[in-house]
Design a protein around this motif. Structure first.
Motif, short mmCIF file in Angstrom:
data_model
loop_
_atom_site.label_atom_id
_atom_site.label_comp_id
_atom_site.label_asym_id
_atom_site.label_seq_id
_atom_site.Cartn_x
_atom_site.Cartn_y
_atom_site.Cartn_z
N ARG A 1 0.89 -1.41 0.01
CA ARG A 1 -0.09 -0.22 0.01
C ARG A 1 0.97 1.24 -0.16
O ARG A 1 2.06 1.39 0.47
CB ARG A 1 -0.86 0.05 1.25
CG ARG A 1 -1.96 -0.81 1.30
CD ARG A 1 -3.08 -0.93 2.50
NE ARG A 1 -3.95 -1.79 2.15
CZ ARG A 1 -3.95 -2.97 3.25
NH1 ARG A 1 -3.25 -3.00 3.96
NH2 ARG A 1 -4.88 -3.68 3.38
N GLY A 2 0.46 2.32 -0.60
CA GLY A 2 1.22 3.54 -0.67
C GLY A 2 1.44 4.20 0.71
O GLY A 2 0.59 4.17 1.60
N VAL A 3 2.63 4.73 0.86
CA VAL A 3 3.06 5.41 2.01
C VAL A 3 3.89 7.02 1.50
O VAL A 3 4.23 6.83 0.37
CB VAL A 3 3.92 4.84 2.72
CG1 VAL A 3 3.24 3.49 3.29
CG2 VAL A 3 5.48 4.42 2.10
N MET A 4 3.87 7.75 2.23
CA MET A 4 4.50 8.78 2.13
C MET A 4 6.18 8.47 1.99
O MET A 4 6.82 7.55 2.82
CB MET A 4 4.62 9.94 2.97
CG MET A 4 3.02 10.62 2.90
SD MET A 4 2.88 11.89 3.79
CE MET A 4 1.22 12.27 3.76
N VAL A 5 7.07 9.14 1.21
CA VAL A 5 8.51 8.80 1.08
C VAL A 5 9.30 10.19 0.90
O VAL A 5 8.98 10.94 0.11
CB VAL A 5 8.47 7.60 -0.17
CG1 VAL A 5 8.26 8.31 -1.41
CG2 VAL A 5 10.11 7.41 -0.02
N GLU A 6 10.42 10.02 1.81
CA GLU A 6 11.27 10.98 1.73
C GLU A 6 12.57 10.59 0.68
O GLU A 6 12.69 9.67 0.63
CB GLU A 6 11.86 11.50 3.31
CG GLU A 6 10.83 11.92 4.13
CD GLU A 6 11.42 12.26 5.49
OE1 GLU A 6 12.67 12.36 5.66
OE2 GLU A 6 10.49 12.78 6.40
N VAL A 7 13.04 11.74 -0.12
CA VAL A 7 13.84 11.64 -0.96
C VAL A 7 14.97 12.41 -0.79
O VAL A 7 14.92 13.45 -0.43
CB VAL A 7 13.08 11.79 -2.31
CG1 VAL A 7 14.20 11.69 -3.35
CG2 VAL A 7 11.93 10.86 -2.46
N GLY A 8 16.29 11.80 -1.18
CA GLY A 8 17.48 12.64 -1.06
C GLY A 8 18.55 12.65 -0.13
O GLY A 8 19.26 13.44 0.14
N CYS A 9 18.18 11.68 1.02
CA CYS A 9 19.09 11.69 1.89
C CYS A 9 20.41 11.25 1.40
O CYS A 9 20.39 10.28 1.09
CB CYS A 9 18.61 10.66 3.12
SG CYS A 9 16.74 11.05 3.70
N SER A 10 21.52 11.88 1.89
CA SER A 10 22.55 11.67 1.17
C SER A 10 23.96 12.41 2.09
O SER A 10 23.43 13.48 2.77
CB SER A 10 22.83 11.93 -0.09
OG SER A 10 23.06 13.38 -0.35
#
Length: 289
Positions: free
Chosen positions: A236-245
């Motif tokens: 099922r869809g969830v929120m996702v954070e992007v760009g952690c580096s």
């Protein structure tokens, strides 16, 4: 006062109602709805009514709102066919049943929706120091990050020692967002999710972009450096954070809040996030709704 964000409800009024009940935003809180309230689901006008009735709600335009008013203002039957193929038939059917004054009221509201917003919030994330604040940029689909950085540079906004734009004020960011192309704010996808924005520095500070438009269940096709898969163990869809580096000090510079409601049951959800601490509430779309 807290700031909440939700996007891409796509006519699923019952799930939207449930997630609001879970999150319980107060009358002093602000709920930002980042577009795509209409189409696909069974009750798009019900979603619009709920958004307009929320205290301190602020809605942005999505690409489906744009398709709505452009199609209804066109005499080309091909435009209507494309809109219907993209889920517009549910919205069209409801609009056709309205009395004229109600129809005009809704259309006037849709056409007047802004395409972006900027907010500054108290940062209550675990890595934040007491009193820290962070700016967030909202757009339905995302931003043209190189263009945004160029706009900030042209305004003389200094980059911090970590290379980010933590020094940019909300007014600076609003002025830069004005120079974005509307089509990017409503439709951009791969170019936005596949590359860092360059707004967050190596110390983890700087503005974060929050967007929907790209369903989380398909984010892996477009995004790099995802902090998760975009789905839970039940797919099922969830929120996702992007760009952690390393370049962002381990912080995300983008957040996808489209929990795939457009997909309906069983994978779709409506999700809402409180920005201060990134707490998320999710409501499944049940069969038949």
């Amino acid at each position: 006062m807290a700031i909440y964000v939700v996007s891409d409800i796509h006519g699923h009024a019952r799930a939207f109602d449930r997630v609001l009940e879970l999150a319980q935003p107060g009358s002093d809180d602000t709920v930002f709805v980042l577009g795509d309230m209409v189409d696909r689901g069974p009750d798009p006008l019900g979603v619009i009514d709920m958004v307009r009735a929320l205290p301190n709600a602020r809605a942005l335009m999505g690409n489906h709102e744009e398709m709505l008013y452009e199609t209804l203002g066109s005499d080309d039957e091909r435009d209507k066919m494309v809109w219907h193929m993209n889920g517009g038939y549910t919205t069209c059917e409801q609009l056709e049943q309205l009395p004229r004054d109600r129809y005009v009221d809704i259309m006037d509201w849709v056409v007047s929706l802004p395409t972006f917003a900027v907010v500054e919030v108290s940062d209550r994330m675990p890595s934040a120091a007491p009193g820290d604040r962070r700016n967030y940029l909202f757009a339905h689909a995302g931003v043209d990050a190189p263009r945004l950085r160029a706009s900030l540079d042209a305004r003389g906004i200094p980059r911090g020692s970590g290379g980010g734009y933590a020094a940019a004020t909300p007014d600076d960011l609003l002025a830069a967002m004005v120079e974005q192309d509307m089509s990017d704010l409503l439709w951009i996808r791969r170019e936005f999710w596949s590359a860092p924005t360059g707004l967050v520095g190596t110390d983890g500070s700087g503005p974060v972009v929050v967007a929907g438009h790209t369903p989380s269940i398909s984010m892996s096709r477009f995004a790099s450096l995802m902090c998760g898969t975009g789905v839970d163990e039940d797919l099922r869809g969830v929120m996702v954070e992007v760009g952690c580096s390393r370049d962002t000090g381990g912080a995300a510079d983008r957040v996808c809040i489209d929990c795939s409601a457009a997909a309906g049951h069983p994978s779709g959800r409506v999700g809402i996030m409180r920005l201060e601490d990134h707490r998320v509430w999710l409501a499944d779309i049940e069969e038949g709704e």
